[in-house]
Design an enzyme around this catalytic site. Structure first.
Site, PDB file in Angstrom:
ATOM      1  N   TYR A  98       0.826  -1.210   0.000  1.00 60.67           N
ATOM      2  CA  TYR A  98       0.000   0.000   0.000  1.00 60.67           C
ATOM      3  C   TYR A  98       0.853   1.250   0.000  1.00 60.67           C
ATOM      4  O   TYR A  98       2.062   1.194   0.229  1.00 60.67           O
ATOM      5  CB  TYR A  98      -0.990  -0.011   1.169  1.00 60.67           C
ATOM      6  CG  TYR A  98      -0.410   0.375   2.508  1.00 60.67           C
ATOM      7  CD1 TYR A  98       0.369  -0.496   3.254  1.00 60.67           C
ATOM      8  CD2 TYR A  98      -0.652   1.640   3.033  1.00 60.67           C
ATOM      9  CE1 TYR A  98       0.876  -0.130   4.484  1.00 60.67           C
ATOM     10  CE2 TYR A  98      -0.146   2.013   4.274  1.00 60.67           C
ATOM     11  CZ  TYR A  98       0.617   1.123   4.995  1.00 60.67           C
ATOM     12  OH  TYR A  98       1.127   1.495   6.199  1.00 60.67           O
ATOM     13  N   ARG A 106       7.292   3.709  -5.524  1.00 65.30           N
ATOM     14  CA  ARG A 106       7.499   2.876  -4.331  1.00 65.30           C
ATOM     15  C   ARG A 106       6.519   1.714  -4.292  1.00 65.30           C
ATOM     16  O   ARG A 106       6.880   0.607  -3.865  1.00 65.30           O
ATOM     17  CB  ARG A 106       7.401   3.716  -3.049  1.00 65.30           C
ATOM     18  CG  ARG A 106       7.811   2.910  -1.820  1.00 65.30           C
ATOM     19  CD  ARG A 106       7.986   3.733  -0.588  1.00 65.30           C
ATOM     20  NE  ARG A 106       6.743   4.334  -0.148  1.00 65.30           N
ATOM     21  CZ  ARG A 106       6.638   5.192   0.862  1.00 65.30           C
ATOM     22  NH1 ARG A 106       7.726   5.569   1.525  1.00 65.30           N
ATOM     23  NH2 ARG A 106       5.483   5.691   1.208  1.00 65.30           N
ATOM     24  N   LYS A 119       6.565  -1.613   1.491  1.00 68.56           N
ATOM     25  CA  LYS A 119       5.437  -1.087   2.277  1.00 68.56           C
ATOM     26  C   LYS A 119       4.299  -2.085   2.132  1.00 68.56           C
ATOM     27  O   LYS A 119       3.390  -1.920   1.317  1.00 68.56           O
ATOM     28  CB  LYS A 119       5.050   0.315   1.795  1.00 68.56           C
ATOM     29  CG  LYS A 119       4.220   1.089   2.788  1.00 68.56           C
ATOM     30  CD  LYS A 119       4.216   2.558   2.464  1.00 68.56           C
ATOM     31  CE  LYS A 119       3.152   3.316   3.210  1.00 68.56           C
ATOM     32  NZ  LYS A 119       3.315   3.322   4.674  1.00 68.56           N
ATOM     33  N   GLU A 158      13.473   3.176  12.606  1.00 71.18           N
ATOM     34  CA  GLU A 158      12.433   4.180  12.320  1.00 71.18           C
ATOM     35  C   GLU A 158      11.324   4.045  13.347  1.00 71.18           C
ATOM     36  O   GLU A 158      11.379   3.208  14.242  1.00 71.18           O
ATOM     37  CB  GLU A 158      11.883   3.969  10.910  1.00 71.18           C
ATOM     38  CG  GLU A 158      11.292   2.581  10.702  1.00 71.18           C
ATOM     39  CD  GLU A 158      10.797   2.334   9.276  1.00 71.18           C
ATOM     40  OE1 GLU A 158      10.521   3.297   8.544  1.00 71.18           O
ATOM     41  OE2 GLU A 158      10.681   1.145   8.913  1.00 71.18           O
TER      42      GLU A 158
HETATM   43  C1  LIG Z   1       7.178   2.267   8.623  1.00 67.64           C
HETATM   44  C2  LIG Z   1       7.148   3.610   7.977  1.00 67.64           C
HETATM   45  N1  LIG Z   1       8.277   4.330   7.928  1.00 67.64           N
HETATM   46  C3  LIG Z   1       8.317   5.545   7.369  1.00 67.64           C
HETATM   47  C4  LIG Z   1       7.172   6.126   6.818  1.00 67.64           C
HETATM   48  C5  LIG Z   1       7.231   7.498   6.202  1.00 67.64           C
HETATM   49  O1  LIG Z   1       7.193   7.409   4.813  1.00 67.64           O
HETATM   50  P1  LIG Z   1       6.636   8.582   3.902  1.00 67.64           P
HETATM   51  O2  LIG Z   1       7.491   9.775   4.167  1.00 67.64           O
HETATM   52  O3  LIG Z   1       6.784   8.069   2.521  1.00 67.64           O
HETATM   53  O4  LIG Z   1       5.220   8.817   4.288  1.00 67.64           O
HETATM   54  C6  LIG Z   1       5.982   5.405   6.838  1.00 67.64           C
HETATM   55  C7  LIG Z   1       4.783   5.991   6.249  1.00 67.64           C
HETATM   56  O5  LIG Z   1       3.706   5.533   6.330  1.00 67.64           O
HETATM   57  C8  LIG Z   1       5.959   4.116   7.429  1.00 67.64           C
HETATM   58  O6  LIG Z   1       4.839   3.389   7.470  1.00 67.64           O
END
Ligand SMILES: Cc1ncc(COP(=O)(O)O)c(C=O)c1O
Length: 303
Positions: free
Chosen positions: A43, A62, A161, A194
């Site tokens: 997703y 992505r 993702k 993260e």
């Molecule tokens: C696990 C994780 N890390 C980092 C991010 C941040 O990514 P982005 O800047 O593309 O929203 C997300 C966003 O949903 C996430 O689910």
């Protein structure tokens, strides 16, 4: 049985299921869908502002990369997915929206073997994106390192993702139970990766530092854009192996994601930070907002 009241949760939301626009209450997929059964899906989440989708191509890149990482065949073309997103947004008639694009490995018999699947289910959810609480941005939010570690890259790669977020659900659950806003996860080697739905940054001696992709994390679109801004504006930055103690030593800490943007962090474990002193963070936030404002005029992503 008590059900969540979808009327109040998703007032004004529109759902697109395999090309058919419907209401949240009427949106349906099969109980044999592998996303539902196994989290066997991918997703993306992005948003629109002033009727323009933010970083759509980057999110579709992505999505395709996530599909490749878990070997999920995409039976919808990129052009078809884009058309469906814009169609859903047009129907919503909303200026500023949260956009979730889900592609599952499709319906199958109840067997783990993924090779049987010959279709996808494509679900697009669009709903109003209300501003997050002002105090997140003014006072900051608190994070803690939790006992749940981020998936290893040799397991479900965190850079995919995927719809399988149970690890992160357990992480935020632990953080909330301990009274924090959200969680930070380390990997099996003790390196910081993260947050549950966001990337993490520190500033030390005027250098922006974020964990290296080798530590095992999602390559956030916001993270990538901020690194590009740092490069263009000659700001000092590093992608490094960070440990939790680097956070206790940091001058500034902030998190980033598409929908939350950049949020200052006022506490990591028991270490508190004065977010009013976050000069580097504020400067980068201003540059990021300029970037967002500058892309709104791109006709390809307007609806
Ligand atoms: C696990 C994780 N890390 C980092 C991010 C941040 O990514 P982005 O800047 O593309 O929203 C997300 C966003 O949903 C996430 O689910």
């Amino acid at each position: 049985m008590q059900r969540t009241d979808l009327n109040s949760l998703f007032d004004k939301a529109i759902v697109n299921v395999n090309g058919n626009l419907t209401t949240p209450q009427n949106a349906q997929i099969s109980v044999f869908d592998r996303g539902f059964l196994y989290g066997d899906s991918i997703y993306e989440v992005t948003f629109s502002d002033s009727r323009s989708v933010v970083f759509l191509e980057e999110h579709l890149d992505r999505l395709e990369n996530s599909a490749a990482l878990i070997g999920l065949p995409l039976f919808y073309s990129r052009a078809e997915i884009k058309t469906e997103i814009l169609k859903t947004l047009k129907q919503s008639n909303l200026d500023r929206t949260y956009i979730r694009i889900i592609v599952t490995r499709g319906d199958g018999n109840i067997t783990l073997d993924p090779l049987e699947c010959k279709n996808n289910n494509l679900v697009i959810i669009v709903r109003p994106l209300e501003p997050y609480p002002q105090n997140w941005y003014q006072e900051g939010v608190s994070l803690c390192f939790v006992s749940i570690i981020r998936n290893d890259r040799k397991s479900v790669d965190p850079n995919a993702k995927s719809g399988n977020y149970l690890n992160n659900v357990l992480a935020i659950k632990e953080a909330k139970e301990r009274g924090y806003f959200d969680a930070l996860m380390i990997n099996k080697d003790g390196l910081v990766t993260e947050g549950t739905t966001f990337n993490i940054w520190i500033v030390k001696n005027n250098t922006f530092i974020t964990p290296h992709l080798n530590s095992g994390l999602l390559k956030g679109i916001t993270r990538t854009k901020l690194l590009e801004i740092c490069r263009e504006k000659n700001l000092k930055f590093e992608e490094s192996e960070l440990t939790p103690s680097d956070f206790l030593d940091a001058d500034e800490v902030f998190l980033t994601s598409s929908t939350k943007g950049m949020v200052p962090v006022n506490k990591v474990d028991s270490k508190e930070f004065d977010v009013n002193s976050f000069k580097n963070f504020q400067m980068l936030k201003g540059l990021y907002q300029e970037l967002i404002d500058s892309i709104k005029s791109n006709e390809d992503y307007r609806y």
